[in-house]
Design a protein around this motif. Sequence first.
Motif, PDB file in Angstrom:
ATOM      1  N   ASP A   1      -4.816  60.773  53.668  1.00 49.59           N
ATOM      2  CA  ASP A   1      -6.286  62.938  54.115  1.00 49.59           C
ATOM      3  C   ASP A   1      -7.053  62.153  53.916  1.00 49.59           C
ATOM      4  N   ILE A   2      -7.566  61.490  51.908  1.00 47.86           N
ATOM      5  CA  ILE A   2      -8.269  61.077  51.442  1.00 47.86           C
ATOM      6  C   ILE A   2      -9.538  60.280  52.328  1.00 47.86           C
ATOM      7  N   ALA A   3      -8.956  58.809  53.446  1.00 50.51           N
ATOM      8  CA  ALA A   3     -10.155  58.583  54.298  1.00 50.51           C
ATOM      9  C   ALA A   3     -10.528  59.547  54.702  1.00 50.51           C
TER      10      ALA A   3
ATOM     11  N   SER B   1     -17.086  64.430  49.897  1.00 49.72           N
ATOM     12  CA  SER B   1     -17.203  64.091  48.489  1.00 49.72           C
ATOM     13  C   SER B   1     -15.633  64.724  47.742  1.00 49.72           C
ATOM     14  N   VAL B   2     -14.669  63.228  47.409  1.00 41.03           N
ATOM     15  CA  VAL B   2     -13.943  63.273  46.535  1.00 41.03           C
ATOM     16  C   VAL B   2     -13.868  63.012  45.746  1.00 41.03           C
TER      17      VAL B   2
ATOM     18  N   GLY C   1     -11.672  55.599  49.552  1.00 40.99           N
ATOM     19  CA  GLY C   1     -12.660  56.347  49.388  1.00 40.99           C
ATOM     20  C   GLY C   1     -12.908  57.485  48.429  1.00 40.99           C
ATOM     21  N   GLU C   2     -12.273  57.683  47.220  1.00 41.66           N
ATOM     22  CA  GLU C   2     -12.262  59.051  45.826  1.00 41.66           C
ATOM     23  C   GLU C   2     -12.652  58.351  45.162  1.00 41.66           C
ATOM     24  N   MET C   3     -14.292  58.802  44.500  1.00 42.43           N
ATOM     25  CA  MET C   3     -14.213  58.417  43.773  1.00 42.43           C
ATOM     26  C   MET C   3     -13.673  59.010  42.087  1.00 42.43           C
ATOM     27  N   VAL C   4     -13.552  58.000  41.461  1.00 33.38           N
ATOM     28  CA  VAL C   4     -12.564  57.567  40.179  1.00 33.38           C
ATOM     29  C   VAL C   4     -13.774  57.985  38.923  1.00 33.38           C
ATOM     30  N   ARG C   5     -13.693  58.935  37.843  1.00 38.20           N
ATOM     31  CA  ARG C   5     -13.562  58.624  36.463  1.00 38.20           C
ATOM     32  C   ARG C   5     -12.884  59.009  35.571  1.00 38.20           C
TER      33      ARG C   5
END
Length: 171
Positions: free
Chosen positions: A57-59, A67-68, A96-100
Amino acid sequence: MSSVPEFGELLVDCEKSAVHLETRDMYFSNPRFEAWLRGERIDWSDPESWWRPFHQDIAHAVARGVSVRRARVVSEPVSDYIRWEHYQTRANVEAGEMVRWLPRRRAAGLLLPANDFWIFDNRLMRIHHFSGDGAWQGKELSGDPGLVETYSVAFERVWERATAHEEYEVE
């Protein structure tokens, strides 16, 4: 609460952005976490063993230009659960998710929402509810512009202070 669409249904209608804030140090236990505690590790060279519908789903969303982003506020030293989340976040990043990550001590001065949430296109919010021990209690949907704006601002402030996944180290 049962009529709230599933994550994938909300993401498929998303056009620009999806953001997720997590603020708990422990969530409900699950078989993958328990396996990790026993010492089992992911074979990253075999995507079929770890790629889940969520990652797809994210991809798909990222491929459409969405932008995720996900931000996690965590206590340090981190709990075993957070240590596991950090380990398995590679799958989110591969999708493809950006994580912080934001250590809770660096969140001083921020007004953080009491609930975890997803916000889709700055217009629709899915709020998550957990019990004190991390058990899933349900979800609700809100399109209230004031609430969405308040939570969006909180997310952006966390995002600004947080450390990129690739740079955040757990002990």
